[in-house]
Every structure is written in C-alpha cells, then in structure tokens.
Write an enzyme that holds these catalytic residues in place. Structure first.
Site, PDB file in Angstrom:
ATOM      1  N   ARG A  14       0.833  -1.207   0.000  1.00 45.49           N
ATOM      2  CA  ARG A  14       0.000   0.000   0.000  1.00 45.49           C
ATOM      3  C   ARG A  14       0.867   1.256   0.000  1.00 45.49           C
ATOM      4  O   ARG A  14       0.570   2.238  -0.659  1.00 45.49           O
ATOM      5  CB  ARG A  14      -0.949  -0.012   1.202  1.00 45.49           C
ATOM      6  CG  ARG A  14      -2.090  -1.012   1.007  1.00 45.49           C
ATOM      7  CD  ARG A  14      -3.098  -0.895   2.121  1.00 45.49           C
ATOM      8  NE  ARG A  14      -2.677  -1.562   3.334  1.00 45.49           N
ATOM      9  CZ  ARG A  14      -2.890  -1.114   4.558  1.00 45.49           C
ATOM     10  NH1 ARG A  14      -3.520   0.020   4.749  1.00 45.49           N
ATOM     11  NH2 ARG A  14      -2.498  -1.809   5.610  1.00 45.49           N
ATOM     12  N   SER A  41      -6.073   4.609   4.535  1.00 45.73           N
ATOM     13  CA  SER A  41      -5.829   3.161   4.446  1.00 45.73           C
ATOM     14  C   SER A  41      -5.294   2.754   3.078  1.00 45.73           C
ATOM     15  O   SER A  41      -4.406   1.909   2.985  1.00 45.73           O
ATOM     16  CB  SER A  41      -7.118   2.377   4.705  1.00 45.73           C
ATOM     17  OG  SER A  41      -7.599   2.635   5.993  1.00 45.73           O
ATOM     18  N   GLU A  62     -19.589   5.152  -2.788  1.00 47.82           N
ATOM     19  CA  GLU A  62     -18.756   4.536  -3.824  1.00 47.82           C
ATOM     20  C   GLU A  62     -19.362   4.614  -5.212  1.00 47.82           C
ATOM     21  O   GLU A  62     -18.640   4.601  -6.211  1.00 47.82           O
ATOM     22  CB  GLU A  62     -18.463   3.082  -3.446  1.00 47.82           C
ATOM     23  CG  GLU A  62     -17.616   2.930  -2.173  1.00 47.82           C
ATOM     24  CD  GLU A  62     -18.375   3.159  -0.868  1.00 47.82           C
ATOM     25  OE1 GLU A  62     -19.622   3.239  -0.907  1.00 47.82           O
ATOM     26  OE2 GLU A  62     -17.727   3.259   0.194  1.00 47.82           O
ATOM     27  N   PHE A  88     -15.809  -2.394  -1.485  1.00 47.59           N
ATOM     28  CA  PHE A  88     -16.618  -1.208  -1.749  1.00 47.59           C
ATOM     29  C   PHE A  88     -16.305  -0.579  -3.109  1.00 47.59           C
ATOM     30  O   PHE A  88     -17.132   0.122  -3.675  1.00 47.59           O
ATOM     31  CB  PHE A  88     -16.440  -0.204  -0.605  1.00 47.59           C
ATOM     32  CG  PHE A  88     -16.584  -0.840   0.749  1.00 47.59           C
ATOM     33  CD1 PHE A  88     -17.714  -1.597   1.044  1.00 47.59           C
ATOM     34  CD2 PHE A  88     -15.601  -0.733   1.723  1.00 47.59           C
ATOM     35  CE1 PHE A  88     -17.864  -2.221   2.280  1.00 47.59           C
ATOM     36  CE2 PHE A  88     -15.736  -1.352   2.960  1.00 47.59           C
ATOM     37  CZ  PHE A  88     -16.867  -2.102   3.242  1.00 47.59           C
ATOM     38  N   ARG A 172      -4.365  -5.967   2.178  1.00 50.62           N
ATOM     39  CA  ARG A 172      -3.958  -5.174   3.328  1.00 50.62           C
ATOM     40  C   ARG A 172      -2.568  -5.596   3.801  1.00 50.62           C
ATOM     41  O   ARG A 172      -1.761  -4.788   4.223  1.00 50.62           O
ATOM     42  CB  ARG A 172      -4.980  -5.410   4.434  1.00 50.62           C
ATOM     43  CG  ARG A 172      -4.652  -4.787   5.758  1.00 50.62           C
ATOM     44  CD  ARG A 172      -5.875  -4.950   6.670  1.00 50.62           C
ATOM     45  NE  ARG A 172      -5.669  -4.331   7.955  1.00 50.62           N
ATOM     46  CZ  ARG A 172      -5.295  -5.002   9.048  1.00 50.62           C
ATOM     47  NH1 ARG A 172      -5.088  -6.310   8.976  1.00 50.62           N
ATOM     48  NH2 ARG A 172      -5.141  -4.380  10.180  1.00 50.62           N
TER      49      ARG A 172
HETATM   50  C1  LIG Z   1     -19.773   1.110   2.041  1.00 52.22           C
HETATM   51  C2  LIG Z   1     -18.597   1.304   2.923  1.00 52.22           C
HETATM   52  N1  LIG Z   1     -17.595   2.087   2.520  1.00 52.22           N
HETATM   53  C3  LIG Z   1     -16.503   2.248   3.291  1.00 52.22           C
HETATM   54  C4  LIG Z   1     -16.409   1.612   4.484  1.00 52.22           C
HETATM   55  C5  LIG Z   1     -15.153   1.746   5.326  1.00 52.22           C
HETATM   56  N2  LIG Z   1     -15.418   2.504   6.550  1.00 52.22           N
HETATM   57  C6  LIG Z   1     -15.619   1.878   7.722  1.00 52.22           C
HETATM   58  S1  LIG Z   1     -15.997   2.949   8.956  1.00 52.22           S
HETATM   59  C7  LIG Z   1     -15.838   4.284   7.916  1.00 52.22           C
HETATM   60  C8  LIG Z   1     -16.060   5.674   8.390  1.00 52.22           C
HETATM   61  C9  LIG Z   1     -17.113   5.744   9.384  1.00 52.22           C
HETATM   62  O1  LIG Z   1     -17.499   7.038   9.723  1.00 52.22           O
HETATM   63  P1  LIG Z   1     -18.991   7.189  10.162  1.00 52.22           P
HETATM   64  O2  LIG Z   1     -19.809   6.420   9.185  1.00 52.22           O
HETATM   65  O3  LIG Z   1     -19.334   8.597  10.355  1.00 52.22           O
HETATM   66  O4  LIG Z   1     -19.039   6.370  11.525  1.00 52.22           O
HETATM   67  P2  LIG Z   1     -18.686   6.812  13.013  1.00 52.22           P
HETATM   68  O5  LIG Z   1     -17.986   8.135  12.986  1.00 52.22           O
HETATM   69  O6  LIG Z   1     -19.994   6.913  13.693  1.00 52.22           O
HETATM   70  O7  LIG Z   1     -17.845   5.718  13.562  1.00 52.22           O
HETATM   71  C10 LIG Z   1     -15.510   3.859   6.625  1.00 52.22           C
HETATM   72  C11 LIG Z   1     -15.303   4.752   5.488  1.00 52.22           C
HETATM   73  C12 LIG Z   1     -17.478   0.796   4.871  1.00 52.22           C
HETATM   74  N3  LIG Z   1     -17.468   0.111   6.027  1.00 52.22           N
HETATM   75  N4  LIG Z   1     -18.559   0.663   4.077  1.00 52.22           N
END
Ligand SMILES: Cc1ncc(C[n+]2csc(CCOP(=O)(O)OP(=O)(O)O)c2C)c(N)n1
Lengths: 320, 291
Positions: A14, A41, A62, A88, A172
């Site tokens: 990465r 990431s 996405e 995603f 990863r």
């Molecule tokens: C469709 C999708 N895209 C990307 C992710 C990767 N991902 C996991 S958590 C996250 C960010 C989370 O932020 P938020 O949704 O605001 O949650 P919180 O701050 O409440 O933890 C991302 C981008 C995912 N789980 N699902």
C-alpha cells in the site's frame, strides 16, 4: 533471476502504491485521484497531500466515486486512479463501472486494497473474495494481481501508459518480495518462477510466495517437481505460457486468495480447455463466506498455508 | 415495554458499556472505539430506558422491536449492551473478532442473537429498516423499527433512496437515529464531504419528522424517543443526535485517529482509569485475559 527465498523481506504494497502515485503525479500534472473516505488506508492520501487540487475524497459514497472518476476520464485526456477497499470499490458500484469505465474503456485505473480474506478481523462484510470474478466479467477491463512491491510498481506504470480500464487488486497485508526491482512487466505475459516437470502451479498475489514455498516442500517431502507460474494479469491471461507448461507436466493447480468461482482458476481452465485440456485442481476460497480472525488463522482455516498447499497438491496428484 | 430505569441508573450502565467496549477492543487488538463510544448513550437509552421491546430469552419473537445497527462497526458497544441485557454471556465479549467467535468484527445476524441485520458495509441499514417496517404492516404486528446510523453513511445515496421511499409508501413506526459525531474515517465530516449538512432539512424534504438533541444527555435522548414513538405512528422520524466521537475517554474524544484502532496496554489502562475502574480491577482483568 527471481529474488524469492523463504525468508524474503516483506514489502508494504500500500505504501508503494501511495509513493508511486506521487511519482506519477509529479511526472504528469493531469493525473487525478479519487478515493472514498479510505485514503489513509489505501494511501492515496499521500497523493492528496502533495496535489490537493487533483485529489477528490468524495466520502462514503462509492457509486458517486465511480461516477466522478468516469466524468474526469470521459475525454480520455486525463488518467484517473480510483481507490477504496476491494469490497466497496467493485461490489457496491459494479454496474456503474460497467456502464462508464468498461463500456467506454475509460482511462480509469481502479486500484483496490484490502482484497481477500487477509483483511482478517473485520470479518465477512469486508472480505472480498469475488472481485476478480466480477471485474473479469466486464468487457474491456484488464485485471492484474501483483505479487509484490516491485512488480506492483511496474504494473502501475503500465496501467498509466496503457489506454483504457484497469482493475489492480491489492491486499492489506505486506507481501514477501518475489521479483527483482528491475523486473519488466508486459500485460498478458506471465513468469515461470520455478521450473518443474510433474505439475504446474499457477498462482497470483500473496499466493505466489506460498506456491513457491509449497513447491519447495513438494520436492523435499515427495520428490515432486512443481513448475510455478505467476501470470500477473488474470485478464488478459498468458494462456500460451500456461498451456506450454501443461504440455510438459500434464497437470495444473491454480492457487488464489479468492473464490474458486470465476477467478484465476476459471481463467486458467478456459485457456487450457481450448489449448490443451489436462486435469486442473482449483485451490482458493470455497463457495462460502469468511469470518473474523487474523490473516494467518484464516489462511490456515482455508488451507492456504504452504504446508497445507503441498499436502493438498500431493493428495490430488495421487488421486488421479 | 421493559421496566424503565432512572437517568442515574442509565448513566451507570453507560459507563459499564464503555468499559466493556474498550476491554473487548483492547483484547481483540483491532476495532472501532470512536464510533462505539459516541453511540453508547443512545444504545443504553434504547435498551434500558424502556424503548426497545426485546426478549433476550426469545430473541427472534415475531413482535419484537427491530434494532438495525446500520453503522455495523459500532459492534463492540452493541455487543456490550446485548450482553448486559442478557442476550449472551459477558465472557463472550472477550472473544470479539477472534477466529470462531460469535462476535464478528461487524454485526452478523448469522452469528449473534439480538442482531437483526448483518452490516459493516455502510449506508444499507435504512433501506433494510424500511423493508422491515413494510413487513410489519403486512404481518399486522405490533413492533417498531429503530435504525442506528452514522453521519458518514448519510453520504451513501442508498440512505436517501430509502428516506424518500419511506415517504412514498407512507411508512410508519420507523425511527432513525443519526449518531452525528462529525468524524468519519479520514477526517472530520465537514472536511471530507460536508454536503450531508443540513441533515434535518433533507429528511424533512423527504417527509420525515425530525428532532435534534445532544446525544449524551439522557434526559434529551429519552424525551426525543418519547416524541419519536408518538409521531412515528403517523410518519417516519429521524433523530439527529449530536455526539462526541470517543466520548468518555479524553484522549480519544473528537480525534479522527481513534476511529479504527485499538489502544495499546498503556493507553488502555489510562482509559480504564478515566472510566473509574480501580487499579486492582484493571490488573485482575489483564492477568486473567491478556495473556
Ligand atoms: C460502504 C462502505 N464504505 C466504506 C467503508 C469503510 N469505513 C468503515 S468505517 C468508515 C467511516 C465511518 O465514519 P462514520 O460512518 O461517520 O461512523 P462513526 O464516525 O460513527 O464511527 C468507513 C469509510 C465501509 N465500512 N462501508
């Protein structure tokens, strides 16, 4: 010619992706990068830091990510790299990829990280074992699965130079170094990494180093001489190289960190069916979902560790 | 309905949930502390404040309330609440994310009693909740659907597809709670994609009733849920709960870096102390589980 040994150093794929993007960005001021709230990431954030005006972090959306990448690329005068986790990036917006990037063969280079079961503890929702299958199915889409940092860098440059749509699959985990730094990559041309006469093993990605270890064990334990091929690109795939090897060995095993449905195994079988049909054993993730666990535990659960691979290949050869 | 607890009792339970959340994430070595801590008070009000009508002995009885954790990465807090509620043994929390554990990294209906929908891919929960609300009408059952969402998933188009479709089908008894901590994975929501704001107006335009509260003030949460239960007989309700990511652990609060990583031993002990766990208890826990 090839560097790989059992204790080869590991390379952070990465990080190399991020660094190469920055390199390309300096070379070509038109390159754009799009990400979906995973730039820290996927490491596209490195590009974003140096070229904020050409970097679009669109957030967790996405389908929009793919639409935006397509819009940037429709005139074909800008190369666009688009990244997210494999699940995603390819799963959610598949039809949009097909409609724009595939149909119009746009210069969008989809680079997914976190593919396969080795994403580990996040569990089945994040373990993308079907991406090669669904991306292969899109006409025009070239599908490449680099096995280490050195070939990855060459693949990224090749994708940049070659017009049209690409899917590049990364994970990863860090990978052991397999290739020398000056390796040359040509789309659709594979490498014979080890020569043998008893069986041909075709593997991609992380499984290349596992296949090489398994080949060593097959020789040590059972006196079996395995030929190991890394086709690097699954589409187009080097059918000629694989068929030539099959003519010599008469038996082929495919190994991938991906479902055995629609991935490398099926790509190899399609080539062999037309060129030189021989018995083929597909090794990968069976028709099921993963679960939480460490990468190593999951590789063991799905019997993809080198000792397990050697055992499985030996048993299969005996059963023929 | 379940017996209602006082605000004082709810605060105590919330503290316990925060402690168990961090213990499980620490032992797992990975997970999402920030978004688990921000939604803790909402979860506790829902499950211990007399709202979620669920029966741990009969987790899938047909007329139970459906609680969909759309932000599936808040699994550690959700599991802690389910364990304290009696859905499964608390000891299981310490197997989080381990091979063979029923507690998957992201919630899975296949694995865990009390989970309604398998999530982890963001932005899908509201559609699934809508389907459950439509099913309720078909089956003529007496339940509500609660959808617990993040602000980041408001960026997913599917969320809004569900929001507008709920209006079209005149769905009722559907209550969404948005954990608005204003942080996503890479950075603050306002920095990555601020287009989610204003939240209330968007839901209102889709025909929803909206309520805005401080998501850590139990009095406000309970009052909002009361109102939501009432109004949702007529139309869907969205509660925007303004929260603090990492709430309860100072070094995690309002810090994007604590979205998705486990604390090391030193940081874990620091968090436990701040949550009022004695040094003896911390040591006993580490000796028993952190081998
Ligand atoms: C469709 C999708 N895209 C990307 C992710 C990767 N991902 C996991 S958590 C996250 C960010 C989370 O932020 P938020 O949704 O605001 O949650 P919180 O701050 O409440 O933890 C991302 C981008 C995912 N789980 N699902």
């Amino acid at each position: 010619m090839f560097l790989y040994t059992k204790d080869a150093p590991k390379g952070d794929i990465r990080k190399v992706y991020g660094e190469t993007l920055v390199e390309l960005g300096r070379k070509d001021p038109k390159i754009c990068v799009v990400d979906g709230d995973l730039s820290t990431s996927t490491k596209t954030a490195m590009f974003g830091k140096e070229f904020p005006e050409r970097f679009f972090n669109v957030g967790i959306d996405e389908q929009n990510l793919i639409g935006v990448a397509s819009g940037l690329a429709y005139d074909k005068d800008r190369v666009v790299f688009a990244s997210s986790f494999a699940m995603f990036l390819t799963g959610r917006p598949w039809e949009i990829i097909r409609q724009h990037i595939g149909y119009n063969d746009l210069p969008v280079k989809l680079v997914a990280t976190h593919a396969g079961i080795t994403v580990g503890p996040d569990g089945a929702s994040h373990q993308m074992n079907e991406d090669i299958a669904i991306m292969r199915a899109i006409p025009n889409m070239r599908v490449v699965v680099p096995a280490d940092i050195h070939i990855l860098k060459k693949v990224l440059y090749k994708a940049y130079e070659t017009p049209g749509a690409f899917y590049i699959r990364l994970t990863r985990e860090k990978f052991p170094v397999v290739y020398p730094e000056d390796v040359e990559f040509e789309l659709g041309k594979g490498f014979v990494l080890r020569e043998g006469k008893d069986v041909t093993i075709v593997a991609v990605g992380l499984m290349v180093s596992h296949a090489l270890d398994a080949a060593t064990l097959l020789k040590e334990k059972y006196g079996i001489e395995a030929e190991v091929i890394d086709p690097v690109s699954v589409k187009p795939i080097d059918g000629e190289l694989i068929a030539e090897s099959a003519r010599k060995t008469g038996r082929v095993v495919t190994i991938e960190e991906h479902s055995i449905i629609g991935g490398l195994g099926d790509a190899v079988i399609s080539e062999l069916a037309e060129r030189y049909p021989v018995p083929v054993k597909k090794i990968g993730i069976p028709d099921t979902y993963g679960e939480s666990g460490t990468a190593a535990e999951l590789l063991r659960k799905f019997e993809l560790m080198p000792e397990q691979l050697a055992e499985r290949i030996h048993n299969w050869l005996r059963s023929l | 309905m379940n017996a209602t607890k006082s605000v004082e009792e709810l605060r105590k339970i919330a503290r316990q949930v925060r402690i168990e959340t961090l213990k499980s994430i620490y032992l797992a070595g990975s997970g999402h502390p920030g978004g688990s801590l921000s939604i803790t008070d909402i979860l506790v009000a829902l499950y211990f404040g007399g709202y979620a009508n669920v029966d741990p002995q009969n987790p899938y009885k047909p007329d139970r309330d459906r609680v969909v954790l759309s932000k599936g990465h808040a699994a550690p807090a959700f599991y802690a609440v389910l364990a304290l509620k009696g859905f499964f043994d608390k000891e299981l929390l310490y197997t989080l994310r381990k091979l063979g554990s029923p507690l998957q990294g992201h919630v899975s209906r296949k694995h865990t009693p009390g989970v309604e929908a398998s999530t982890g891919s963001l932005g899908q929960g509201l559609s699934v909740s809508l389907g459950m609300a439509l099913k309720r009408r078909l089956d003529d059952l007496d339940y509500r659907v609660y959808c617990l969402m993040s602000d980041g998933e408001l960026q997913e188009g599917m969320t809004w597809e569900a929001a507008m479709t709920a209006k079209h089908f005149k769905v009722n008894r559907l209550i969404a709670v948005i954990d608005n901590n204003n942080i996503q994975l890479d950075d603050f929501v306002t920095k990555v994609n601020s287009g989610i704001y204003p939240i209330e107006e968007k839901f209102q335009a889709c025909g929803w009733h909206t309520i805005t509260i401080d998501g850590h003030d139990f009095e406000q949460i309970l009052k909002a849920l009361d109102e939501a239960v009432k109004v949702s007989e007529e139309k869907p309700v969205a509660i925007r709960a303004i929260t603090v990511k990492g709430k309860g652990v100072s070094y995690m609060e309002n810090t994007p870096a604590w979205h998705g990583k486990a604390p090391d031993r030193e940081k874990f002990i620091e968090a436990m102390r701040e949550l009022g766990v004695s040094d003896e208890e911390i040591e006993a826990f580490l000796n028993k589980y952190d081998k």
